[in-house]
Every structure is written in structure tokens, then in C-alpha cells.
Motif scaffolding. Structure first.
Motif, PDB file in Angstrom:
ATOM      1  N   VAL A  90      -1.364 -11.910  14.537  1.00  0.00           N
ATOM      2  CA  VAL A  90      -1.735 -10.790  15.410  1.00  0.00           C
ATOM      3  C   VAL A  90      -2.291  -9.642  14.567  1.00  0.00           C
ATOM      4  CG1 VAL A  90      -0.020 -11.412  17.163  1.00  0.00           C
ATOM      5  CG2 VAL A  90       0.586  -9.763  15.371  1.00  0.00           C
ATOM      6  N   VAL A 150       3.887   0.389   2.396  1.00  0.00           N
ATOM      7  CA  VAL A 150       3.761  -0.670   3.411  1.00  0.00           C
ATOM      8  C   VAL A 150       3.617  -1.995   2.675  1.00  0.00           C
ATOM      9  CG1 VAL A 150       2.325  -1.580   5.288  1.00  0.00           C
ATOM     10  CG2 VAL A 150       2.537   0.894   4.979  1.00  0.00           C
ATOM     11  N   TYR A 190       0.852  -1.179   0.000  1.00  0.00           N
ATOM     12  CA  TYR A 190       0.000   0.000   0.000  1.00  0.00           C
ATOM     13  C   TYR A 190       0.884   1.223   0.000  1.00  0.00           C
ATOM     14  CZ  TYR A 190      -3.707  -3.162   1.717  1.00  0.00           C
ATOM     15  OH  TYR A 190      -4.614  -4.165   1.875  1.00  0.00           O
ATOM     16  N   GLY A 223      -1.538  -8.873   8.442  1.00  0.00           N
ATOM     17  CA  GLY A 223      -1.883  -9.021   7.028  1.00  0.00           C
ATOM     18  C   GLY A 223      -3.027  -9.977   6.740  1.00  0.00           C
TER      19      GLY A 223
END
Ligand SMILES: Nc1ncnc2c1ncn2[C@@H]1O[C@H](COP(=O)(O)OP(=O)(O)OP(=O)(O)O)[C@@H](O)[C@H]1O
Ligand SMILES: [Mg+2]
Length: 225
Positions: free
Chosen positions: A41, A20, A12, A45
Motif C-alpha cells: 500500500v 522513520v 530517514y 516502502g
């Protein structure tokens, strides 16, 4: 259908900031009829991965195929109809229309399908019966409990006969009894040959899945049982 991800990345770009890398070169084969759990977590992703598998989003690199059909190369319109015909979704927040009836919610995906309006009632009757929710047909969604809403969402996911159901934290808002009920329903669907993919940070699914994967910083690896 057999789902294959080859070298799938998704980055992104946020304005002038550095990109990112939400997913990094993921290779994954998902066999028809398997129950897969992907743990990770917050921010690892999971949703990014599920949206790519679900043809909601397209990778910045790599290929995603369903029985060899590259879904990222399809036009937006073709990808949408592929999604509607083959993929069901279950979200933590149900994504139902709160002020409409259960029946209306189930009919919605049918309007975008090849089914004729004359068939809609029969399909709704069948899916509600499958999930033991027939008595709730005329109820407004906003009068249902969380567990009941998720069963309606599952019934809606099934209206177009998907080959796979993708679940993003499907029990994140549910108590343990409703969680167990949803898992049992997913297992029943798996027995009918539907592929189930769950992404979650809750290890409860790993007791029922055929295969468990870990996603960390956009990298997917196998968890050995
Ligand atoms: N549309 C977007 N634009 C920019 N960055 C994004 C976008 N969507 C996700 N990201 C970033 O990608 C990374 C992965 O996000 P993702 O939503 O896939 O995580 P997640 O594992 O689903 O987290 P959670 O458990 O909190 O739902 C995060 O760093 C997130 O900020
Ligand atoms: Mg998420």
C-alpha cells in the motif's frame, strides 16, 4: 546479474523528529531473468526499496550486491555509471522530457555511456523497432498518449542494454489496454533474459510474475501462490 539484499534498512531523519524506518532488514535474492512483483500500500516502502535496488539511494544498513559487487560501497560517480550501464527504470509519470522528440529522449542516456555518438542513431532505431514505435521517432513527447509515452520510456530504459528493469507503478496512469500492452512488452524482455522488478499496489502484475512479494511497513515477505 544476480541481485542480493542482505539486512538492508533505510531510515530517514526529518529534522528533530524521530527517524522513520522506511525499510527494515530486508533480505532478498533476485535471480537474473526473473519477473518479480512487490505489492504494498501507499507508504509501505516500495519506492524506497526500488531506489536502493536501483543504486539511486544507498542503505543506512546492510549490503546490496550485483554479482557480488557491493553497489552501496561505490563512490557516487562509480555508482552512477554502474546504474547507467546496468539498470533501466520505468516510472508512473514516464520521466521523459516533454518538449523534446522521442529520439532526443532515447539519446540522452547514451551521452553518459561508453557508446560513441556515431552509434547513437543505430541504437535508437533498434530500440524503437523492438517496441514497434519507429513511426514516432520525430514526434514531440507531449503529443503522445500515456501508453505511447510509457513505450518510449521503456525504449529509453533499454538503450544501454540493462540487465534489469525496475518499474515503479509503471501502469498507474494507464488504461487497461495500455497496461496489458506494457505487461506484454515486459514479458518479452524477460524472455530475452532481462530481470523485471515491478513495485505496485495493483495486483494485475501478479498474474504474470514468477514471484510475488509483499511489503508492509518496510518489511518484505513472500506471497505464496
Ligand atoms: N526522502 C524522504 N524523507 C523522509 N521520509 C521519506 C522520504 N522518502 C520516503 N519517506 C518515508 O518513507 C516511507 C516509505 O515511503 P515510500 O515512498 O517508499 O512508499 P511507497 O510504498 O512508495 O508509497 P506510494 O505507493 O505512495 O508511492 C513513508 O513513510 C515516507 O513518508
Ligand atoms: Mg512510491
Amino acid at each position: 546479474m544476480k541481485i542480493e539484499l542482505n539486512g538492508v534498512s533505510r531510515s530517514y531523519r526529518n529534522g528533530s523528529n524521530a527517524a522513520v524506518n522506511a525499510l527494515n532488514k530486508v533480505n532478498l535474492t533476485i535471480e537474473q531473468g526473473s519477473f518479480i512483483c512487490i505489492m504494498g500500500v501507499s507508504g509501505s516502502g516500495k519506492t524506497t526499496l526500488l531506489n536502493l535496488i536501483g543504486a539511486i539511494d544507498v542503505p543506512t544498513e546492510g549490503r546490496i550486491t550485483y554479482d557480488g559487487i557491493d553497489i552501496s560501497r561505490l563512490s557516487d560517480a562509480k555508482r552512477s555509471s554502474f546504474r547507467n550501464e546496468n539498470i533501466g527504470f520505468l516510472f508512473q509519470d514516464y520521466a521523459l522530457i516533454e518538449y523534446r522528440s522521442v529520439e532526443d529522449n532515447l539519446k540522452l542516456p547514451l551521452y553518459f555511456s561508453e557508446h560513441r555518438p556515431g552509434e547513437f542513431d543505430k541504437i535508437v532505431t533498434d530500440r524503437l523497432r523492438m517496441l514497434d514505435m519507429s513511426d514516432f521517432r520525430k514526434r514531440k513527447v507531449n503529443t503522445l498518449s500515456g501508453g505511447q509515452k510509457q513505450k518510449v520510456a521503456l525504449a529509453r530504459a533499454l538503450v544501454c542494454n540493462p540487465s534489469v528493469i525496475l518499474c515503479d507503478e509503471p501502469t498507474g496512469a494507464l488504461d487497461s489496454a495500455s497496461t496489458k500492452e506494457i505487461i506484454e512488452l515486459l514479458l518479452r524482455l524477460k524472455d530475452k533474459g532481462i530481470t523485471i522488478v515491478v513495485v505496485s499496489h495493483d495486483p494485475v502484475f501478479t498474474q504474470y510474475s514468477d514471484r510475488n512479494l509483499l511489503i508492509k511497513d518496510g518489511v518484505v515477505s513472500e506471497i505464496q501462490n
